[in-house]
Design an enzyme around this catalytic site. Sequence first.
Site, PDB file in Angstrom:
ATOM      1  N   ARG A  58     -11.061  44.803  53.194  1.00  0.00           N
ATOM      2  CA  ARG A  58     -11.438  44.774  54.602  1.00  0.00           C
ATOM      3  C   ARG A  58     -11.959  43.411  55.051  1.00  0.00           C
ATOM      4  O   ARG A  58     -11.551  42.896  56.090  1.00  0.00           O
ATOM      5  CB  ARG A  58     -12.543  45.818  54.890  1.00  0.00           C
ATOM      6  CG  ARG A  58     -12.044  47.209  55.107  1.00  0.00           C
ATOM      7  CD  ARG A  58     -13.084  48.192  54.646  1.00  0.00           C
ATOM      8  NE  ARG A  58     -13.144  48.129  53.203  1.00  0.00           N
ATOM      9  CZ  ARG A  58     -12.357  48.838  52.401  1.00  0.00           C
ATOM     10  NH1 ARG A  58     -11.507  49.695  52.908  1.00  0.00           N
ATOM     11  NH2 ARG A  58     -12.423  48.713  51.086  1.00  0.00           N
ATOM     12  N   LYS A  88     -11.320  25.754  36.092  1.00  0.00           N
ATOM     13  CA  LYS A  88     -11.356  24.557  35.231  1.00  0.00           C
ATOM     14  C   LYS A  88     -12.776  24.025  35.063  1.00  0.00           C
ATOM     15  O   LYS A  88     -12.985  23.005  34.436  1.00  0.00           O
ATOM     16  CB  LYS A  88     -10.500  23.447  35.857  1.00  0.00           C
ATOM     17  CG  LYS A  88      -9.058  23.809  36.090  1.00  0.00           C
ATOM     18  CD  LYS A  88      -8.350  22.612  36.729  1.00  0.00           C
ATOM     19  CE  LYS A  88      -6.940  22.972  37.143  1.00  0.00           C
ATOM     20  NZ  LYS A  88      -6.353  21.902  37.964  1.00  0.00           N
ATOM     21  N   ARG A 109     -16.854  34.551  49.644  1.00  0.00           N
ATOM     22  CA  ARG A 109     -17.478  35.656  48.888  1.00  0.00           C
ATOM     23  C   ARG A 109     -17.571  35.228  47.430  1.00  0.00           C
ATOM     24  O   ARG A 109     -16.614  34.658  46.883  1.00  0.00           O
ATOM     25  CB  ARG A 109     -16.646  36.926  49.026  1.00  0.00           C
ATOM     26  CG  ARG A 109     -17.087  38.030  48.079  1.00  0.00           C
ATOM     27  CD  ARG A 109     -16.377  39.333  48.350  1.00  0.00           C
ATOM     28  NE  ARG A 109     -16.858  39.951  49.577  1.00  0.00           N
ATOM     29  CZ  ARG A 109     -16.521  41.180  49.963  1.00  0.00           C
ATOM     30  NH1 ARG A 109     -15.705  41.913  49.230  1.00  0.00           N
ATOM     31  NH2 ARG A 109     -17.006  41.682  51.091  1.00  0.00           N
ATOM     32  N   HIS A 137     -24.596  40.426  53.295  1.00  0.00           N
ATOM     33  CA  HIS A 137     -23.253  40.492  53.870  1.00  0.00           C
ATOM     34  C   HIS A 137     -23.444  40.615  55.388  1.00  0.00           C
ATOM     35  O   HIS A 137     -23.213  41.667  55.975  1.00  0.00           O
ATOM     36  CB  HIS A 137     -22.535  41.714  53.294  1.00  0.00           C
ATOM     37  CG  HIS A 137     -21.060  41.767  53.532  1.00  0.00           C
ATOM     38  ND1 HIS A 137     -20.393  40.907  54.389  1.00  0.00           N
ATOM     39  CD2 HIS A 137     -20.114  42.601  53.020  1.00  0.00           C
ATOM     40  CE1 HIS A 137     -19.108  41.224  54.385  1.00  0.00           C
ATOM     41  NE2 HIS A 137     -18.917  42.241  53.566  1.00  0.00           N
TER      42      HIS A 137
END
Length: 296
Positions: A58, A88, A109, A137
């Site tokens: 979402r 890396k 995120r 969030h």
Amino acid sequence: MNTWRNQSVLSSAEWTPELLRPLLDLALVYKKAIAHKEDVRIEKQVSCLTLFYEPSTRTRLSFESAAHRLGMQVLSVANAGHDSSAFKGETLEDTGKILSAYADLIIMRHPEVGSVKRLSENSSVPVINAGDGAGEHPTQALLDLFTIEEVFGNLRGLHVGLCGDLKYGRTVHSLLRLLLQFGCKVTAIAPPELAFPNFETQGSLQEVLPSLDVLYMTRVQKERFQDLELYERVKANYSLSYSDLSRAKKTLKILHPLPRVNELDGAIDGDFRAHYFQQAANGVPVRMAILSQILL
Ligand code: NCD
């Protein structure tokens, strides 16, 4: 004056009702425009980049859908832990410096609390926190708030139950303070192991259910548990079955940031009190409002 312009969005702690009002109003304008298939592209040539180190359906796609609808260019790294130079050994600080040259806004995120802030401190373009581990969030909380206001017309005085994993659930960390600021009464419902760090939490959903206007269910965040035995013990504790609804108000609305696992019975989906799919759809207009305000 547009106070959002060029600003990063890291935490809902930076917000006040006065700051959010223009965004909530603009999200409603965009929602109507989407419904009428209107052209809402902005004139500026701007680009945004989604950088996701954790799974998402979402959040990433609604941000990208929002950006496309606004006519922005979109770059996307969906599996950044493997498909970016993080694999890396590149630091977030270096990644921030590099990506600032490739887009006008970064939406990120990551599994670590504070990681998005760290990247933003090394980036010359605004950064939006789309979930930093068990931290916050904020844009999900904004779309949750928008959804509740849209249904009830007003937030003041509503009784909202936040239920489930309040310890690791980042959406409720961002949402709790917004609900309180907008005058809602909040009851937190979780077992002691999953309680909010700084807000009184009680144990029984069945006891609280009849007095709720909104029940916001959450998934137990399996990926955050060190102790999987504890996860197994608590995961089945807080779920809502269809028969529970006979004790709830007819006007109750059930929300969930999704994805759900077993905390919301599928039989509830057809009930008029289930509102989580409409909630998820609101991610697009709300994120259009955020993107356009930051980049205009
Ligand atoms: C939530 C998240 O990622 O924090 N999902 C979402 O963004 N809609 C909730 C969850 O994963 O349980």
